[in-house]
Write an enzyme that holds these catalytic residues in place. Structure first.
Site, PDB file in Angstrom:
ATOM      1  N   CYS A   1     -15.599   7.257 -52.807  1.00  0.00           N
ATOM      2  CA  CYS A   1     -16.634   7.920 -52.024  1.00  0.00           C
ATOM      3  C   CYS A   1     -17.289   6.919 -51.073  1.00  0.00           C
ATOM      4  O   CYS A   1     -16.670   6.500 -50.097  1.00  0.00           O
ATOM      5  CB  CYS A   1     -17.635   8.598 -52.955  1.00  0.00           C
ATOM      6  SG  CYS A   1     -18.665   9.834 -52.121  1.00  0.00           S
TER       7      CYS A   1
ATOM      8  N   HIS B   1     -13.947  12.042 -56.017  1.00  0.00           N
ATOM      9  CA  HIS B   1     -14.317  11.381 -57.269  1.00  0.00           C
ATOM     10  C   HIS B   1     -13.258  11.656 -58.333  1.00  0.00           C
ATOM     11  O   HIS B   1     -13.402  12.584 -59.141  1.00  0.00           O
ATOM     12  CB  HIS B   1     -15.688  11.858 -57.746  1.00  0.00           C
ATOM     13  CG  HIS B   1     -16.829  11.359 -56.941  1.00  0.00           C
ATOM     14  ND1 HIS B   1     -17.500  10.193 -57.238  1.00  0.00           N
ATOM     15  CD2 HIS B   1     -17.404  11.850 -55.811  1.00  0.00           C
ATOM     16  CE1 HIS B   1     -18.456   9.992 -56.346  1.00  0.00           C
ATOM     17  NE2 HIS B   1     -18.415  10.978 -55.471  1.00  0.00           N
TER      18      HIS B   1
ATOM     19  N   GLU C   1     -12.690  10.166 -61.020  1.00  0.00           N
ATOM     20  CA  GLU C   1     -13.164   9.914 -62.383  1.00  0.00           C
ATOM     21  C   GLU C   1     -13.584  11.191 -63.096  1.00  0.00           C
ATOM     22  O   GLU C   1     -13.571  11.259 -64.332  1.00  0.00           O
ATOM     23  CB  GLU C   1     -14.324   8.912 -62.371  1.00  0.00           C
ATOM     24  CG  GLU C   1     -15.618   9.384 -61.729  1.00  0.00           C
ATOM     25  CD  GLU C   1     -15.711   9.102 -60.243  1.00  0.00           C
ATOM     26  OE1 GLU C   1     -16.841   9.009 -59.719  1.00  0.00           O
ATOM     27  OE2 GLU C   1     -14.658   9.005 -59.588  1.00  0.00           O
TER      28      GLU C   1
END
Length: 548
Positions: free
Chosen positions: A383, A518, A520
């Site tokens: 990001c 993102h 994750e």
């Protein structure tokens, strides 16, 4: 009919209700039950999107673009059900909904009160959330109530679930209470009195726990469990010891070995197949027996509160599991790099610059990216980290001196990162924003299908397309793409409609990738995530090829 497990907390906050709830869900799912989960947050904010990471920790983003509590990340890591905007709600959302109804005249002139209007609204939100799973109808909804019993903020939520229990019928609800059993340092004695008082407070409200989960520094003895049982009016076998462990993925086994799932199933009249936690036991075995260690630095400004990077930390741990390695994370404040120089990061095997907002520590992050690029250190930018990698490349390779993001310098001569005023959201609806827009609800959020360019490293990791979640406001400025590309910056993926950059990478580097999304948020311990796994593999290859 969906049945409900309500989980409350006592004595202190941050005991791990989310992980405990998710662990129970994992056990029940292993027994063939369909489970969904909800988090009820007592704060008045509409969502955590504008809250400081130092206060709230990570903002977890769901596939449908909701900014939610970080516990929803635990839910998705432990069970297969995907969370939605309906799986997390706050006091702010409840009052907002009730006030809008009152303004429309829905209450026909009645005085609007906490009971019944607020508590009824809470119950409606719970039922809606339980019935809005991506995977269809659930057998059980596990409802975690944030805060601590005794807090004034959580009283309406507790009253609402107490009322629900009366309507549901005995076999359709289950109350579970997680408390702290502290120890006195001088004698290492565990003290049960705080738990007794917490349960007493819960019983005063009209909620009688079926199980008490006792969080402690060590396993609680039979004598201590007996005392809690007697003073809390809960059978001794329903007083469960939850001690500190070095991996949260051991908790399902801890709960299952003490029969928590059997107590739940018996009380709620389920007769499912036995629990199969073999996958969790294999994960723990891999965690405890790595073949190598790697040191990865997270360069950020929220490092004093690592919960701000919870999903990233877990994603790296998952990558370690699937590469048979132990990932040691070093938290480095980017402002320290600005003040003390890059010596702070010289011994790292890999460097990550994660997402974030605001201009504090930005130049330190750019210094870290520059060091990673020039010294061939495997680098991942997420990001904001990707945007700063573009800024660093523009300044030091493409010849755009002092290039910047308009987030940090509105008058920069080379705005390689800028605010895109118009874009399509996840549903295809046109959204508009400006520097004067509200901070909440003006981000590009949620999951999108993105086409990946052929013959790129991104293509080797993801294949022809990727599906990842976003949470950002600024974008790579398309006016500079040709200049950056001519200088060697590769665009690995971009959106089909606005041609917004999603992935950047470099060829002449062991591993240098920045992603606007993102990744994750979608990593799980069972499967890991291909981007993080490839990243850790590259670190291992570089580290051990150098040592041979």
């Amino acid at each position: 009919m969906i049945k409900y497990i309500f989980i409350t907390g006592g004595v202190v906050s941050s005991l791990g209700k989310g992980v405990t709830a998710a662990s129970l869900a994992a056990i029940l799912e292993s027994r063939g039950l369909r489970v969904t989960m909800l988090k009820l947050d007592p704060y008045i904010n509409v969502d955590p999107g504008t809250m400081s990471p130092f206060q709230h920790g990570e903002v977890f983003v769901t596939e449908d673009g909701a900014e939610t509590d970080l516990d929803l990340g635990h839910y998705e890591r432990f069970i297969s059900t995907r969370m939605t905007r309906f799986n997390n709600f706050t006091t702010g959302q409840i009052y907002d909904s009730v006030i809008k109804k009152e303004r429309r005249g829905d209450y026909l002139g009645n005085t609007v009160q906490v009971i019944p209007h607020i508590t009824n609204e809470i119950q409606d939100f719970i039922v809606k959330g339980a019935n809005n799973s991506f995977e269809g109808d659930a057998d059980i909804a596990i409802v975690e109530i944030g805060g601590t019993v005794g807090d004034i903020e959580s009283l309406p939520f507790l009253e609402a679930v107490r009322q629900m229990s009366l309507l549901l019928g005995r076999s359709n609800f289950f109350f579970m209470h997680l408390t702290l059993v502290p120890s006195v340092s001088s004698s290492s004695e565990l003290k049960t009195k705080p738990t007794q008082h917490s349960v007493q407070k819960l019983r005063e409200i009209g909620i009688f726990p079926d199980v008490i989960l006792c969080r402690a520094s060590r396993r609680i003895s039979s004598e201590e469990r007996s005392k809690i049982s007697m003073f809390s009016n809960v059978p001794m076998e329903s007083v469960i010891s939850v001690w500190n462990v070095d991996s949260i993925y051991k908790i399902p086994s801890i709960l299952q070995e003490q029969g928590v799932d059997d107590i739940v199933c018996k009380t709620m009249c389920f007769n499912p197949s036995p629990a199969d936690l073999s996958v969790w036991k294999k994960l723990v075995e891999r965690i405890e027996n790595p073949s190598c260690d790697v040191d990865i630095g997270i360069i950020g400004k929220y490092i004093d509160f690592t919960e701000s990077y919870k999903s990233l930390i877990e994603a790296l741990a998952h990558a370690g599991i699937h590469t048979n390695s132990r990932v040691n994370i070093k938290y480095i404040n980017s402002e320290d790099i600005e003040n003390k120089g890059i010596d702070l990061i010289k011994n790292l095997d890999g460097i990550i610059v994660p997402g974030g907002f605001g201009n504090r520590g930005i130049e330190g992050k750019i210094m870290a990216i520059n060091y990673a690029r020039e010294n061939k250190i495997p680098f991942l930018g997420i990001c904001l980290g990707m945007q700063l990698a573009v800024v660093e490349f523009a300044r030091n390779v493409a010849g755009l001196r002092n290039a910047n993001s308009t987030e940090f310098d509105i008058d920069t001569k080379y705005p390689v990162i800028a605010l895109i005023n118009e874009w399509k959201d996840i549903s295809g609806q046109i959204e508009r924003r400006s520097v004067d827009s509200d901070k909440g609800g003006t981000l590009r959020k949620g999951a999108q299908n993105i086409s990946v360019k052929n013959n790129t490293r991104t293509n080797g990791i993801y294949g022809a397309s990727l599906y990842e979640r976003h949470r950002h406001r600024y974008e790579v400025n398309n006016n500079y793409l040709k200049c950056l590309n001519d200088a060697g910056l590769i665009i690995g993926a971009s959106t089909s409609s606005e041609n917004l950059t999603e992935v950047i990478e470099l060829n002449d580097h062991p591993w240098f990738i920045g992603v606007q999304f993102h990744p994750e948020f979608t990593s799980t311990p069972r499967n890991g995530h291909p981007l993080f796994i490839d990243y850790v593999k590259a670190i291992i290859n570089r580290k051990f090829s150098k040592s041979v």
